[in-house]
Design an enzyme around this catalytic site. Structure first.
Site, mmCIF file in Angstrom:
data_model
loop_
_atom_site.group_PDB
_atom_site.id
_atom_site.type_symbol
_atom_site.label_atom_id
_atom_site.label_comp_id
_atom_site.label_asym_id
_atom_site.label_seq_id
_atom_site.Cartn_x
_atom_site.Cartn_y
_atom_site.Cartn_z
ATOM 1 N N ARG A 1 83.013 -64.125 -41.641
ATOM 2 C CA ARG A 1 83.595 -63.662 -40.389
ATOM 3 C C ARG A 1 83.814 -64.879 -39.504
ATOM 4 N NH1 ARG A 1 80.136 -66.087 -38.170
ATOM 5 N NH2 ARG A 1 80.904 -65.211 -36.252
ATOM 6 N N GLY A 2 84.305 -64.636 -38.272
ATOM 7 C CA GLY A 2 84.652 -65.754 -37.397
ATOM 8 C C GLY A 2 86.142 -66.019 -37.548
ATOM 9 N N ALA A 3 86.855 -66.073 -36.423
ATOM 10 C CA ALA A 3 88.325 -66.086 -36.468
ATOM 11 C C ALA A 3 88.916 -67.182 -37.385
ATOM 12 C CB ALA A 3 88.876 -66.187 -35.045
ATOM 13 N N ARG B 1 91.277 -57.264 -41.222
ATOM 14 C CA ARG B 1 90.671 -57.124 -39.874
ATOM 15 C C ARG B 1 91.795 -57.354 -38.851
ATOM 16 N NH1 ARG B 1 85.077 -59.969 -38.562
ATOM 17 N NH2 ARG B 1 84.956 -58.338 -36.975
ATOM 18 N N GLN C 1 75.202 -61.498 -34.859
ATOM 19 C CA GLN C 1 75.689 -62.848 -35.215
ATOM 20 C C GLN C 1 74.890 -63.919 -34.476
ATOM 21 O OE1 GLN C 1 77.643 -60.282 -34.435
ATOM 22 N NE2 GLN C 1 79.643 -60.373 -35.418
ATOM 23 N N ASP D 1 88.954 -64.830 -30.326
ATOM 24 C CA ASP D 1 89.635 -64.297 -31.512
ATOM 25 C C ASP D 1 91.137 -64.178 -31.307
ATOM 26 O OD1 ASP D 1 86.708 -63.360 -31.834
ATOM 27 O OD2 ASP D 1 87.633 -63.093 -33.801
ATOM 28 N N ASN E 1 87.356 -61.552 -27.522
ATOM 29 C CA ASN E 1 86.235 -62.175 -28.227
ATOM 30 C C ASN E 1 85.173 -61.101 -28.460
ATOM 31 O OD1 ASN E 1 85.078 -64.587 -29.403
ATOM 32 N ND2 ASN E 1 83.559 -64.515 -27.773
ATOM 33 N N LYS E 2 84.111 -61.485 -29.127
ATOM 34 C CA LYS E 2 83.058 -60.542 -29.526
ATOM 35 C C LYS E 2 82.607 -59.652 -28.376
ATOM 36 C CE LYS E 2 81.805 -59.889 -32.756
ATOM 37 N NZ LYS E 2 82.352 -58.738 -33.549
HETATM 38 O O1 MRU Z 1 83.165 -60.076 -35.751
HETATM 39 P P1 MRU Z 1 83.090 -61.574 -35.919
HETATM 40 O O2 MRU Z 1 81.736 -62.059 -36.260
HETATM 41 O O3 MRU Z 1 84.168 -62.077 -36.846
HETATM 42 O O4 MRU Z 1 83.432 -62.135 -34.486
HETATM 43 C C1 MRU Z 1 83.438 -63.510 -34.279
HETATM 44 C C2 MRU Z 1 83.672 -63.878 -32.866
HETATM 45 O O5 MRU Z 1 83.936 -63.042 -32.034
HETATM 46 C C3 MRU Z 1 83.681 -65.323 -32.521
HETATM 47 O O6 MRU Z 1 83.193 -65.501 -31.236
HETATM 48 C C4 MRU Z 1 85.118 -65.766 -32.636
HETATM 49 O O7 MRU Z 1 85.595 -65.658 -33.928
HETATM 50 C C5 MRU Z 1 85.463 -67.055 -32.059
HETATM 51 S S1 MRU Z 1 84.654 -68.506 -32.595
HETATM 52 C C6 MRU Z 1 84.950 -68.814 -34.169
#
Ligand code: MRU
Length: 357
Positions: free
Chosen positions: A47-49, A90, A203, A244, A254-255
């Site tokens: 995961r992570g953008a 996603r 996370q 994101d 973002n998250k």
């Molecule tokens: O659901 P996730 O774990 O993919 O969400 C990740 C985030 O929201 C991060 O903060 C985001 O990708 C930016 S930093 C790489």
């Protein structure tokens, strides 16, 4: 200790560190086809953008590789369907669609030459480039953000509050927000990183603490609901998060929980920084409410490590939220300050402790 590697790349397979199992175990999932990568992204093995985009690029490559191995060069229509299937894994992080677009474009050009070996080699090189390029962007972004902080919020040492995981487990390099945190540590300018747990997927609690702990970076885990009190007690100098998707206006997805932190930071007059590479920018969208927000399964909230924590009630599980530009002190990319479209340049937060250069 070297930073963790979230994927291992080979010509005919991709090994993905299953982040669902961290920090207890390091289990590698093998992806041989695009469908395996879709599964890994959808179920958040990775995961992570930026990392989602990188994995999707390799997924694209693997599928074309397999088709060519069977003795046929796929049609452009096949490649477009392939991109669509990866994109659907996603919905919120635009880095995914950005990376598959680059792969599709490369394929479109290569196909005209009709040379199977060259298609395979060049697509692999393109995916690798996307990965290595992200590592460079992370490093550059951290430098830009450090310069910004030192100029606008000079401190001997910083107490940083961050959210989710934005590090090596989320990118091709040192990370976005966590990249700045790593650089502050290298320069002897980090007093403490406060990490919110980031319910429900944790996370922060599972991944960010693990990354920082391995590298002996000072880290304190806090429950998400403690951020307000920490700020009230003046224990946070700056909030730093990733993104994101960023719109033309500078609204940020973002998250889930990021928006709450921005409201709190604004209330307590604490600078709120967003770090993201330009691959997170969506120039087709103007306002945050246009960004598709992923809703995830109820079981993530109703249970914890397989243990039920609630009766089977209804659940709302938005995975991301939108932080409006007005709540953000600065958005920093690998190119420096992101100003947004000039028409919206007045829509940004200022605080007495930080002046916008
Ligand atoms: O659901 P996730 O774990 O993919 O969400 C990740 C985030 O929201 C991060 O903060 C985001 O990708 C930016 S930093 C790489």
């Amino acid at each position: 200790m070297k930073k963790v590697v979230p994927i291992k790349v080979f010509r005919h397979r991709l090994l993905i560190l299953d982040q669902r199992k961290l920090p207890q175990e390091m289990v590698w999932f093998e992806a041989q086809r695009a469908a395996d990568v879709v599964y890994a992204i959808r179920h958040m093995l990775l995961r992570g953008a930026p990392l989602i985009g990188i994995a999707a690029a390799y997924g694209f490559y693997l599928e074309i590789y397999h088709e060519i191995k069977k003795g046929r060069i796929p049609t452009l229509a096949f490649a477009k369907r392939l991109k669509q299937s990866l994109d659907k894994s996603r919905p919120t992080a635009i880095n995914l669609m950005w990376a598959t677009e680059l792969m599709l474009e490369a394929f479109r050009k290569l196909r005209e030459k009709n040379k199977p070996g060259e298609i395979v080699n060049q697509l692999f090189a393109q995916a690798k480039f996307i990965q290595e390029d992200d590592a460079q962007r992370c490093a550059q972004m951290a430098c830009e953000a450090l310069v910004y902080l030192e100029k606008n919020l000079p401190r001997q040492k910083y107490r940083v509050l961050t959210h989710c995981n934005t590090g090596a487990l989320a990118t091709g390099g040192i990370g976005t927000a966590l990249g700045l945190i790593r650089l502050l540590q290298q320069k002897g300018k980090l007093a403490m990183v406060y990490v919110g747990e980031t319910r429900p997927y944790l996370q922060g609690a599972r991944l960010t603490t693990w990354e920082l702990f391995r590298e002996k970076i000072p880290v304190t885990l806090v429950v998400d609901s403690m951020a307000a009190f920490l700020m009230q007690k003046a224990e946070v100098d700056v909030v730093v998060v990733g993104a994101d998707r960023i719109t033309r206006r500078g609204d940020v997805a973002n998250k889930i929980g990021t928006y709450s932190l921005s409201v709190l930071a604004k209330h307590h007059q604490i600078p709120f920084l967003v770090l993201a590479p330009e691959s997170t920018y969506d120039g087709r969208l103007t306002f945050g409410h246009e960004i598709p927000i992923e809703e995830r399964d109820a079981h993530e909230v109703l249970s914890f490590h397989g243990l039920k924590v609630s009766p089977p009630v209804k659940v709302k599980n938005y995975s991301f939220d939108i932080t409006p530009r007005e709540n953000i002190t600065a958005i920093i990319t690998e190119k420096g300050l992101f100003q947004g479209e000039p028409a919206f340049s007045s829509a940004r937060a200022t605080s007495p402790s930080i002046s916008i250069s």
